[in-house]
Design a protein around this motif. Structure first.
Motif, mmCIF file in Angstrom:
data_model
loop_
_atom_site.group_PDB
_atom_site.id
_atom_site.type_symbol
_atom_site.label_atom_id
_atom_site.label_comp_id
_atom_site.label_asym_id
_atom_site.label_seq_id
_atom_site.Cartn_x
_atom_site.Cartn_y
_atom_site.Cartn_z
ATOM 1 N N ASP A 110 0.886 -3.685 0.253
ATOM 2 C CA ASP A 110 0.986 -5.150 0.211
ATOM 3 C C ASP A 110 1.856 -5.697 1.332
ATOM 4 O O ASP A 110 1.532 -6.726 1.919
ATOM 5 C CB ASP A 110 1.509 -5.619 -1.145
ATOM 6 C CG ASP A 110 0.448 -5.576 -2.233
ATOM 7 O OD1 ASP A 110 -0.741 -5.374 -1.899
ATOM 8 O OD2 ASP A 110 0.805 -5.745 -3.408
ATOM 9 N N ASN B 56 0.155 -8.155 3.964
ATOM 10 C CA ASN B 56 0.666 -9.524 4.077
ATOM 11 C C ASN B 56 1.057 -9.885 5.501
ATOM 12 O O ASN B 56 0.974 -11.039 5.898
ATOM 13 C CB ASN B 56 1.852 -9.737 3.137
ATOM 14 C CG ASN B 56 1.425 -9.824 1.690
ATOM 15 O OD1 ASN B 56 0.286 -10.142 1.371
ATOM 16 N ND2 ASN B 56 2.345 -9.515 0.789
ATOM 17 N N LYS C 46 -7.305 -8.890 -2.872
ATOM 18 C CA LYS C 46 -6.363 -9.632 -2.038
ATOM 19 C C LYS C 46 -6.996 -9.944 -0.679
ATOM 20 O O LYS C 46 -6.940 -11.074 -0.206
ATOM 21 C CB LYS C 46 -5.085 -8.819 -1.860
ATOM 22 C CG LYS C 46 -4.028 -9.467 -1.005
ATOM 23 C CD LYS C 46 -2.833 -8.538 -0.884
ATOM 24 C CE LYS C 46 -1.619 -9.244 -0.427
ATOM 25 N NZ LYS C 46 -0.979 -10.078 -1.423
#
Length: 102
Positions: free
Chosen positions: A33, A37, A69
């Motif tokens: 993540d 990101n 995501k």
């Protein structure tokens, strides 16, 4: 479990080593993540599983979570190099329908 990554101007590849299971999933999620990101502008993301020795349903859930995501940002996700045992889990879970082989 170890995760390395390589990025070009347009593509991000994660290299996953060891076992992707309940014990390692939380740490793997945090690493993935963080990198994702910071790189949401990529044209594609590839999970290279050639160094993966074991994966269970927790690993499947981890991959699906990263797929969801990235899908929000229209970034396609691919899987490459899965071992025979990981391939069985991936096929049974139907992951190749949403994350094709690269």
């Amino acid at each position: 479990m170890e995760i390395k990554f390589r990025k070009t101007d347009t593509h991000l590849t994660f290299y996953v080593y060891g076992e992707l299971d309940e014990c390692s999933a939380s740490n793997a999620k945090n690493i993935l993540d963080k990198v994702i990101n910071e790189n949401l502008n990529m044209k594609s993301v590839i999970f290279d599983l050639s160094g993966l020795s074991f994966m269970d349903s927790t690993g499947v859930g981890l991959l699906i979570g990263r797929y969801k995501k990235l899908k929000q940002f229209n970034v396609p996700v691919y899987i490459s190099g899965a071992s025979v045992s990981a391939e069985k889990v991936i096929e049974l879970a139907g992951l190749y329908r949403i994350m094709p082989k690269f």
